[in-house]
Design a protein around this motif. Structure first.
Motif, PDB file in Angstrom:
ATOM      1  N   ALA A 133       0.813  -1.220   0.000  1.00 38.96           N
ATOM      2  CA  ALA A 133       0.000   0.000   0.000  1.00 38.96           C
ATOM      3  C   ALA A 133       0.841   1.262   0.000  1.00 38.96           C
ATOM      4  N   GLY A 134       2.007   1.193   0.644  1.00 36.68           N
ATOM      5  CA  GLY A 134       2.883   2.360   0.673  1.00 36.68           C
ATOM      6  C   GLY A 134       2.189   3.567   1.259  1.00 36.68           C
ATOM      7  N   SER A 135       2.294   4.668   0.557  1.00 37.50           N
ATOM      8  CA  SER A 135       1.712   5.905   1.073  1.00 37.50           C
ATOM      9  C   SER A 135       0.194   5.972   0.861  1.00 37.50           C
ATOM     10  N   VAL A 140      -6.867   0.088   2.684  1.00 30.41           N
ATOM     11  CA  VAL A 140      -6.846  -0.922   3.754  1.00 30.41           C
ATOM     12  C   VAL A 140      -7.562  -2.209   3.305  1.00 30.41           C
ATOM     13  N   LYS A 141      -6.889  -3.334   3.489  1.00 31.36           N
ATOM     14  CA  LYS A 141      -7.503  -4.616   3.114  1.00 31.36           C
ATOM     15  C   LYS A 141      -7.828  -5.490   4.315  1.00 31.36           C
ATOM     16  N   THR A 142      -7.100  -5.292   5.426  1.00 30.02           N
ATOM     17  CA  THR A 142      -7.367  -6.096   6.620  1.00 30.02           C
ATOM     18  C   THR A 142      -8.853  -5.941   7.005  1.00 30.02           C
ATOM     19  N   SER A 143      -9.565  -7.064   7.109  1.00 24.50           N
ATOM     20  CA  SER A 143     -11.015  -6.974   7.292  1.00 24.50           C
ATOM     21  C   SER A 143     -11.421  -7.247   8.731  1.00 24.50           C
ATOM     22  N   ALA A 144     -12.481  -6.606   9.154  1.00 29.02           N
ATOM     23  CA  ALA A 144     -13.070  -6.865  10.465  1.00 29.02           C
ATOM     24  C   ALA A 144     -14.562  -7.087  10.233  1.00 29.02           C
ATOM     25  N   GLY A 184     -15.141   2.891   4.241  1.00 32.02           N
ATOM     26  CA  GLY A 184     -15.456   1.690   5.017  1.00 32.02           C
ATOM     27  C   GLY A 184     -14.398   1.292   6.032  1.00 32.02           C
ATOM     28  N   ILE A 185     -13.657   2.279   6.525  1.00 32.18           N
ATOM     29  CA  ILE A 185     -12.546   1.971   7.437  1.00 32.18           C
ATOM     30  C   ILE A 185     -12.955   2.220   8.884  1.00 32.18           C
TER      31      ILE A 185
END
Lengths: 398, 372, 398, 372
Positions: A133-135, A140-144, A184-185
């Motif tokens: 992802a860098g800057s 964000v891909k980590t899902s909850a 969606g974060i």
């Protein structure tokens, strides 16, 4: 116009100096000055000393146990602690999470977490960046996924500084895929002891495992650990990034680095003279010193505006770029100064209490390490490229 | 004027490149680093068998190359692969000096890879001054006694012998009065340690070491001309190695720019990075020309040769720093990790400026030589 | 690999040197070396001398009266003439139009125009750039509308170098608006004496009217003056631009400039020493000399490949950028070298035969002028930015 | 710590900026350049009437400013407008010296703009060395006789008087032994000429010029301290002027990038230019801080003041070159023409490095002062 500190500011500086004289353990300042490895216990020791004096969280308001220092006072504090070679304050709890909880956390979160940060009960780390992802933090891909009273978290974070010491991590997680990436974060607090979390160190160019990857495999997080509202995490994340920018210019670090460089250049033999007498080397040192003199004033100008209530905008991008250039140039000159002894790499010599002598002068290996390690300055916290784009849009209106 | 390689050299380059591409893996480099000698026994043997060491010597000396362009193409390939076998120390420096000073019998073994001669010349307070020799050799009834200390003796733990410079007359930085002695490594007292960029070196304690008469190589006190010449060849070699490192770094970075996406497109589509990468490429071409210039003037008159030594090393140092810093920056975080291939190459390239005189040292020297 | 010239090449060099010794008028080389203004007659005089020897058009084949020199010979010729301070060969007829006519012109055009270029009957200038187009050459707006046996031309060209001396201009004109911008362009030869043409000089930073605007107001041009096919002009234009790139590195100019800089630095007093003994200034001179040594070899490498029949591609973009950086740095150092006497601007002192003495050393004012004038090197013939984009696409494949 | 302007200064700045914006046109600058004096009589009178000259003097001296920040804001505005009226020479240098050395009666006329005193100090072989005075003054029965030549005496054709430095004792570069003499311009022999960046200067021939006793200003041989101090103030002034020039150039360039289209979009949308322009902006902010640093230390102890003089002038020189070269480059051809506003500003900014010591001069001086 007046370039001098006010009497109150001078008094505060004297107070900080006296405190450092009295309370900063020589063992710690020797380690910092000598480029030695700091342990978790070293940081905790220094945090406790600061907390006792009420200066651990200089940026926090009094009601939460902070020092309530204004921007100029914080700058003075930074300047003095850096030049006294105090360990840095680990920023994740104090500088980053604290302000977010104070502004967006609920009462229970404030009551529980804030004192624990000050007491050293929790060591926080940051779960922002993800591989690839860098800057581009919003990707964000980590899902909850919410399941009853818990979120089930899956994914991976990276560049987690000092994650190996942490028992807690604050994370940006994706709770929705609808709308723009920013929408969606969510902002989630996670106990590192929860089953399913694995930490893998990443060794950097200087040979040190300063950062880590953190893997989440069906990690069950209580829903009460959500900060603020679901899907509003981007707002909190941006707020945090603004606060991270305190001391973005690194004037204190640069001054300490320049002093150390001059000392080394005065010791290194260069034919019949010392390196400090070499006109080409002296010219490079002088030029970076001149740049630093100007940058320090730019920094004060922006601080004064901030203390007067003006919100620092893209000016902090200018400071980050220039501050980074100056520090990286000092690092490069210091590496150059140590000559052939930049080559040996004896990792054990950095540990306190090891009997391993350094090869060549004791300042040589840390010089090489600092050069490589501080390449990060222009990469993290928004790369210099990202900062230039911010300047171009926000100030130049291009 | 001709910039093409001869067929023989083209074959050597192709063969060496293929061999290294097939042989050198990150694992091999890592296990070499972790080994006691800091080197890979297999790789050394393999290179010797291919005749790569022989390419550093002329036919008269028992090799089949030895010209500047042989050095350049060999070390460019070694640099490209990021290997740190001590061909420079054992082949160009010790081997070259032994061949030039008439110890021909040893050269054959060096070319075969069986005798491995480290080169102990630098000293703790010498920095980059080639004539700085404080270590002394005093004549005794049956030989010489050495007093002094040598620093950063590359690949000493891997060596069977070591060629040591010591002063038999004159003051610390005089060019006359320097002699060379060949010693077996066994029995010597040293402390060895790993190096940034791979391999191991040692601090060598020569205090009171006695050697027989025939340890002296060449004439007593007369090693300077050969030393300066072999140093020029070493600068050509390390500059070519730096060029190879730059090429690999450039390839990694270009590929990364082509494939890595951010903000929805490959980062190589961002014009600011394109233009900076174009500048990096231009500077690498400058580095290539600087290596050619030096390789083509190694056998010329002394001042011309040494002007090119300093011009090339200065330029390589400047370009090296640019390439390292820009490639790490364009990679971002991944470029700072030790496990990604860039890390090793970048460290190795950075260390080039810490050997045989740095950028500033050679700029000053170029000015002095030009005024002469 | 062999860095030396072959015996034939050495012999050619000797021949050129002998010719220059013998035929280059001292009056002209003194003017060039002293940075004096060259008149139209000066250029014509030198062209005639070269033409007599068959070297005016070194790049043309024998059949058209050219020297048929290969790339390396042309380089040697350039090197020698530049370091002998010969006037440059005005490129518009010789280097630009000549090759286009030879390749794309019809027999009548070849027979008429080529000898007139060599004889000095025509002085050509270039009508490529237009106001507001910059490096975007394909955005040609000047229109040519066919009416019977004529084109009627309307529009404006700019940056027309030495247009004040020219009697002929070759122009890119728009003959069609259909298709891509590149598709409707034609290549037209226009007599500057035709009614409707106005030339207006543009004074540049150095105070000299080196370039011009050329206005076309219903200018009637015979249809036979069209080169090649209508609407195919872009092909010819690109061909011309490639030929313009000969000597793009400017090695000879850089060497002459560096020699002059060293001479000045050896004369200028700087406290108790001369400027050449000032370590910081000496370091800058040495660094640019080192860069030039490498660039000269890059140039030879590309020339050797060209002489062996390989088409130079984006490599010439690299040469242009680096060659420009080196020349501009030499110009900047020379300006720096002359100290306070960079300030006076006495235009008349540049005219041959004027009795006006320069203020300060005679090399001072030309140093300032050259600094300002050569800012153009990174702008014209495809700016450095355009070249970087070419490199990035063609070599790096980004 | 306070970076705000006082109300008085804010008013001066606003008023001056407004006046210059309304008054200074390209035509006015061109006609000044073409005039015999090289200056605009109207503009000079206008500035004097506004009290701008008075802002350069303290109340004690008859002015209403005189501090470093008064100089800084005045010259920043003059720079922004690109004007070349000789406020620096006649106000800061001659005026400042006359005020400091006790010729108070003249200062009032200087502030009023009616007496115009040029400053003749530099000499053909002096380059940037402030203490270089080869011109001599020999005492005679009824005064002094001068021998020597002064170079690039700014605005001499516009002056009524000239303040001349001459040596009454000591060697050419001694700091002691320098005296100042005030002469009427009428009757002097000089050659005047135009300057890059506007205005006129002169080479002044003082060979055998006799002056009366009372031409001596201050103590015989004791002008050095005042000279160095006024030179520091002049460096602050010209650095602030450079900052103003940079700001105008930046504004022109930004506007050009926003409006000029190429390849179908404003060139300011090209990322490579955006990033370079961001770097230019950062450096201009550095220049601003450098001006503030110097303005704030003009009245401090000598070494601190002079370290800031050299630090600031060095930085201004470096940033000035960057701003000139990048702004011309980003404009392309139009940036090279004399008729476009950029040309005049760029030339003027370039010339700043040729007065009071250039970038390298002050870098070396900074090193010396830091070691002291």
């Amino acid at each position: 116009m007046d370039l001098n500190y006010t009497d109150e500011q001078k008094a505060f500086r004297a107070e900080v100096r006296a405190f450092l004289e009295d309370k900063l353990p020589k063992r710690l300042s020797d380690k910092v000055a000598g480029g030695k490895r700091l342990t978790k216990a070293d940081y905790e020791e220094w945090h406790a000393i600061l907390n006792e004096r009420g200066w651990l969280a200089g940026n926090w308001p009094k009601e939460f146990g902070g020092g309530a220092l204004d921007a100029v006072q914080r700058h003075i504090f930074e300047e003095e602690t850096t030049s006294a070679h105090a360990p840095r304050i680990v920023p994740f709890g104090i500088a980053m999470l604290g302000p977010v909880l104070q502004k967006f956390g609920n009462d229970a979160q404030k009551a529980h977490y804030l004192p624990r940060i000050l007491n050293g009960d929790d060591w926080w780390c940051q779960g922002y960046s993800e591989p690839g992802a860098g800057s581009d933090l919003a990707s964000v891909k980590t899902s909850a996924v919410r399941e009853g009273e818990h979120y089930i978290v899956n994914g991976q974070k990276t560049w987690t500084t000092l994650g190996q010491y942490a028992n807690m991590i604050f994370c940006l997680v994706r709770t929705s895929k609808a709308g723009k990436p920013q929408e969606g974060i969510s902002f989630l607090l996670i106990d590192m002891d929860t089953p399913g979390i694995t930490v893998r160190p990443i060794v950097l160019l200087d040979g040190e495992p300063e950062v880590n990857e953190v893997f989440f495999d069906n990690v069950k997080v209580p829903a009460e650990n959500l900060v603020g509202e679901e899907n509003k995490g981007w707002t909190y994340a941006k707020f945090l990034l603004t606060h991270e920018r305190t001391n973005i210019a690194g004037v204190g670090f640069a001054r300490a680095g320049l002093a150390s460089l001059k000392r080394i250049a005065g010791l290194e033999k260069d034919g019949d003279r010392t390196l400090i007498q070499n006109p080409l080397f002296a010219a490079k040192m002088a030029q970076v010193e001149i740049d630093l003199m100007a940058m320090a004033t730019t920094n004060l100008r922006i601080l004064a505006a901030a203390a007067a209530g003006q919100a620092p905008g893209a000016e902090s991008s200018m400071l980050k770029i220039k501050g980074t250039q100056i520090r990286q140039e000092i690092n490069a000159l210091t590496r150059q100064a140590v000559g052939p002894y930049a080559m040996p790499f004896v990792s054990e010599a950095l540990d306190e209490g090891s009997n391993v002598e350094p090869v060549g002068p004791d300042y040589a290996m840390p010089a090489t390490q600092a050069y490589f390690n501080n390449r990060k300055l222009s990469i993290y916290g928004g790369s210099s490229e990202v900062q230039r784009t911010i300047i171009s849009k926000a100030i130049l209106e291009l | 004027m001709n910039f093409d390689l001869t067929d023989e050299r083209q074959m050597l380059q192709d063969g060496l490149r293929r061999y290294l591409r097939e042989t050198v893996t990150p694992d091999l480099l890592a296990s070499a680093t972790e080994s006691e000698t800091g080197q890979s026994e297999d790789l050394w043997t393999g290179l010797a068998k291919m005749g790569v060491i022989g390419a550093l010597f002329t036919e008269d000396q028992g090799g089949f190359g030895g010209a500047g362009f042989d050095l350049a193409l060999t070390f460019e390939e070694l640099g490209r692969a990021g290997v740190f076998e001590p061909l420079l120390e054992m082949g160009v420096l010790s081997g070259g000096l032994l061949a030039e000073l008439g110890a021909a019998d040893l050269v054959e073994e060096i070319i075969a890879g069986s005798t491995r001669v480290a080169f102990a010349h630098g000293e703790p307070a010498g920095r980059y001054e080639l004539s700085h020799v404080a270590t002394t050799a005093t004549a005794t009834a049956d030989g010489w006694t050495l007093h002094g200390r040598k620093s950063i003796v590359m690949a000493l733990p891997f060596a069977s012998h070591v060629l040591v410079s010591a002063r038999t007359s004159g003051d610390v930085r005089d060019t006359s009065g320097i002699s060379l002695f060949l010693l077996p490594v066994e029995g010597l007292s040293f402390r060895d340690y790993p190096l940034n960029g791979g391999g191991r070196a040692a601090e060598l304690d020569l205090e009171g070491v006695s050697v027989p008469k025939d340890a002296l190589i060449g004439h007593e006190g007369g090693a300077w001309d050969a030393l300066e010449h072999s140093n020029a060849r070493a600068v050509a070699a390390i500059s070519a190695e730096a060029l190879g490192l730059m090429e690999s770094i450039r390839a990694l970075t270009t590929e990364y720019l082509q494939t890595r996406k951010q903000f929805g497109k490959p980062i190589g589509k961002f014009q600011a990075l394109q233009h900076r990468m174009a500048d990096v490429l231009i500077e690498i071409e400058q580095a290539r020309s600087a290596v050619i210039n030096l390789a083509g003037h190694l056998e010329g008159d002394r001042v011309t040769r040494e002007r090119h030594v300093s011009a090339t090393k200065n330029l390589i140092g400047r370009v090296g720093r640019l390439v390292v810093e820009e490639s790490i920056q364009m990679h971002g975080g991944i470029g700072m990790t030790e496990e990604y291939a860039l890390g090793h190459l970048a460290k190795r390239l950075t260390m080039v400026d810490h050997r045989f005189g740095d950028t500033d040292y050679h700029l000053e020297r170029f000015i002095r030589l030009s005024a002469a």
